[in-house]
Enzyme design. Sequence first.
Site, PDB file in Angstrom:
ATOM      1  N   GLU A  87       6.440 -17.787  22.952  1.00 46.17           N
ATOM      2  CA  GLU A  87       7.251 -19.008  22.894  1.00 46.17           C
ATOM      3  C   GLU A  87       8.456 -18.972  23.829  1.00 46.17           C
ATOM      4  O   GLU A  87       8.943 -20.015  24.255  1.00 46.17           O
ATOM      5  CB  GLU A  87       7.706 -19.289  21.445  1.00 46.17           C
ATOM      6  CG  GLU A  87       8.700 -18.308  20.834  1.00 46.17           C
ATOM      7  CD  GLU A  87       8.049 -17.127  20.122  1.00 46.17           C
ATOM      8  OE1 GLU A  87       6.941 -16.731  20.515  1.00 46.17           O
ATOM      9  OE2 GLU A  87       8.673 -16.583  19.184  1.00 46.17           O
ATOM     10  N   HIS A 146       6.314 -12.360  22.167  1.00 45.93           N
ATOM     11  CA  HIS A 146       6.740 -13.715  21.787  1.00 45.93           C
ATOM     12  C   HIS A 146       6.456 -14.692  22.940  1.00 45.93           C
ATOM     13  O   HIS A 146       7.333 -14.908  23.784  1.00 45.93           O
ATOM     14  CB  HIS A 146       8.238 -13.735  21.491  1.00 45.93           C
ATOM     15  CG  HIS A 146       8.607 -13.059  20.215  1.00 45.93           C
ATOM     16  ND1 HIS A 146       8.606 -13.703  19.010  1.00 45.93           N
ATOM     17  CD2 HIS A 146       8.981 -11.783  19.963  1.00 45.93           C
ATOM     18  CE1 HIS A 146       8.971 -12.860  18.055  1.00 45.93           C
ATOM     19  NE2 HIS A 146       9.196 -11.682  18.605  1.00 45.93           N
ATOM     20  N   CYS A 191       3.990 -11.606  16.837  1.00 44.66           N
ATOM     21  CA  CYS A 191       4.765 -10.392  16.548  1.00 44.66           C
ATOM     22  C   CYS A 191       4.523  -9.931  15.108  1.00 44.66           C
ATOM     23  O   CYS A 191       3.462  -9.382  14.828  1.00 44.66           O
ATOM     24  CB  CYS A 191       6.231 -10.624  16.877  1.00 44.66           C
ATOM     25  SG  CYS A 191       7.048  -9.069  17.264  1.00 44.66           S
TER      26      CYS A 191
HETATM   27  N1  GLN Z   1       9.566  -6.536  12.133  1.00 43.15           N
HETATM   28  C1  GLN Z   1       8.570  -6.298  13.127  1.00 43.15           C
HETATM   29  C2  GLN Z   1       8.975  -5.188  14.080  1.00 43.15           C
HETATM   30  O1  GLN Z   1      10.109  -4.827  14.171  1.00 43.15           O
HETATM   31  C3  GLN Z   1       8.253  -7.554  13.900  1.00 43.15           C
HETATM   32  C4  GLN Z   1       9.392  -8.079  14.698  1.00 43.15           C
HETATM   33  C5  GLN Z   1       9.187  -9.483  15.186  1.00 43.15           C
HETATM   34  O2  GLN Z   1       8.383 -10.226  14.622  1.00 43.15           O
HETATM   35  N2  GLN Z   1       9.920  -9.901  16.186  1.00 43.15           N
HETATM   36  O3  GLN Z   1       8.147  -4.647  14.794  1.00 43.15           O
END
Ligand code: GLN
Length: 550
Positions: A521, A519, A382
Amino acid sequence: MSFPVKFIFVTGGVVSSLGKGLASAAIGALLESRGLTITLQKLDPYINVDPGTMNPFQHGEVFVTDDGAETDLDLGHYERFTRAKLGCNNNFTTGKIYDSVITKERRGDYLGGTVQVIPHITDEIKERILSVAKGVDVVIVEIGGTIGDIESLPFQEAIRQFKSDVGKENVLYVHLTFVPYIAAAGEVKTKPTQHSVKELRSIGIQPDILLCRTDQFLSKEIKAKIALFCNVDVDQVITAKDVETIYEVPLVFHQEHLDDKIVGLLNIWTRAPRLGDWERLVEKIKNPGDSVTIAIVGKYIHLRESYKSLNEALCHGGIANDCKVNLDFVDSETIDESSCQQRLGTAHGILVPGGFGARGIEGKMNAIAFARKEKTPFFGICLGMQVGVVEYARNVAGMEGAHSIEFDEATPFPVIYLMREWFDYKSQQVQKRDITSDKGGTMRLGDYPCVLKEDSLAYRAYGKKEISERHRHRYEFNNAFKEKLEQAGLVMSGTSPDGQLVEIVEIADHPWFLGCQFHPEFKSRPMNPHPLFVSFIEAALAYKKESEKD
Ligand code: GLN
């Protein structure tokens, strides 16, 4: 009234962090091993409508379900330990309960009545509990907080009432408590447990089973003492002993006959438990053939709970490779170009996890540049993927000053940007947002499909073309820079089916460099480790063997 579904309520006493979530998950696993269908639900006493807006430093990870609910991290334990499919109905907070009661009141649903904690709030809570009771044999409900807290009182009152609503033969109260060993006295102390149970009984709940968290097996005498003071049978006092790996919890509970006791008290007939999978899993975790060290470069490193699912997924990747994964948490704020070698040089893999906010971004960028140049396996998740794209744009594709507009709105190369309009697969509608949108619940959340490019690292890892993974982010890869980045060697190996959203990026001439917008995970399970984590740990092992040759 006979009620076919059984309910187990899990409360906690004495102190927090005793592992109520794990205990609930382990009970779920044991009941499943006896052939029962279960679901789990967590009731959280805080006022936030969901944990989505909460700082991970305070509350740990926000776990995301397929349907895009931002939930308490205990739901992660539930999903990792059981086959239960969880979603927005499996976690709710005081805030959510009040929100819906107040909405009903404003609509006039209460027909002029005075709206009160009892019965309106407690009825709403009971309705939510019943809402997950379809199609399962047992519902396990964990009450957040500790008995005695003011804010969890309405939940406790609701579960007290629940027993007479559905019949006493269908409800079981399990209380997790603490039995400390006092070294100076050379003995374990039962008084905190006595007090906690007294508190519980003062609000009308007599626990049926006491799970006593302790670092040693409790003797018959201690169990008898607890039983006497807490008004339970001695075989209803269970030792919840500290374990080496969390995946051992179902096995130690079983040794203490917890599952037998539960099905006995609830009068459910089941087959004998089949725990072979759990035994093999624990055996494997305890006897790894090798080990690797993964550096996790993030900013929430002082609270391990902030990366709960990530830590577990790495461990699962290790299980699949017969390898222990040592986690080296590195504070991204401490990483500058000159400290990379010393701090990250011994890691066999570098991972930059998800996150929000500008703090530590430059350090993450340095770590990624280091992994790219040193050919250390790199996994960006992410925010980690987004920063990876920024690093590549700046240092390989020649886009000086490239950034994500989350951190620099005026960047000349906004390679990661805020999509103002995008097609939401879940609602099948075009969604709109800008920087003034609410913070709560406005991210791209939950499961989204993704199509993989053949002959990519991702495709080799998954072994299939179509995947779907869980998301939680506001910003996206900016297609305006796609061509330029591709020409510079960045491979877009996964996109949404319409090709509009870039989901995975890779570097072709690197042994293992992959960033994903989602994600992974959240979907990894100990018995079914996530393919990207399996592949990452495999690459880390290969990297370790290679560097040992030098
Ligand atoms: N801050 C970034 C976004 O909002 C990544 C978010 C995250 O890593 N879950 O896109």
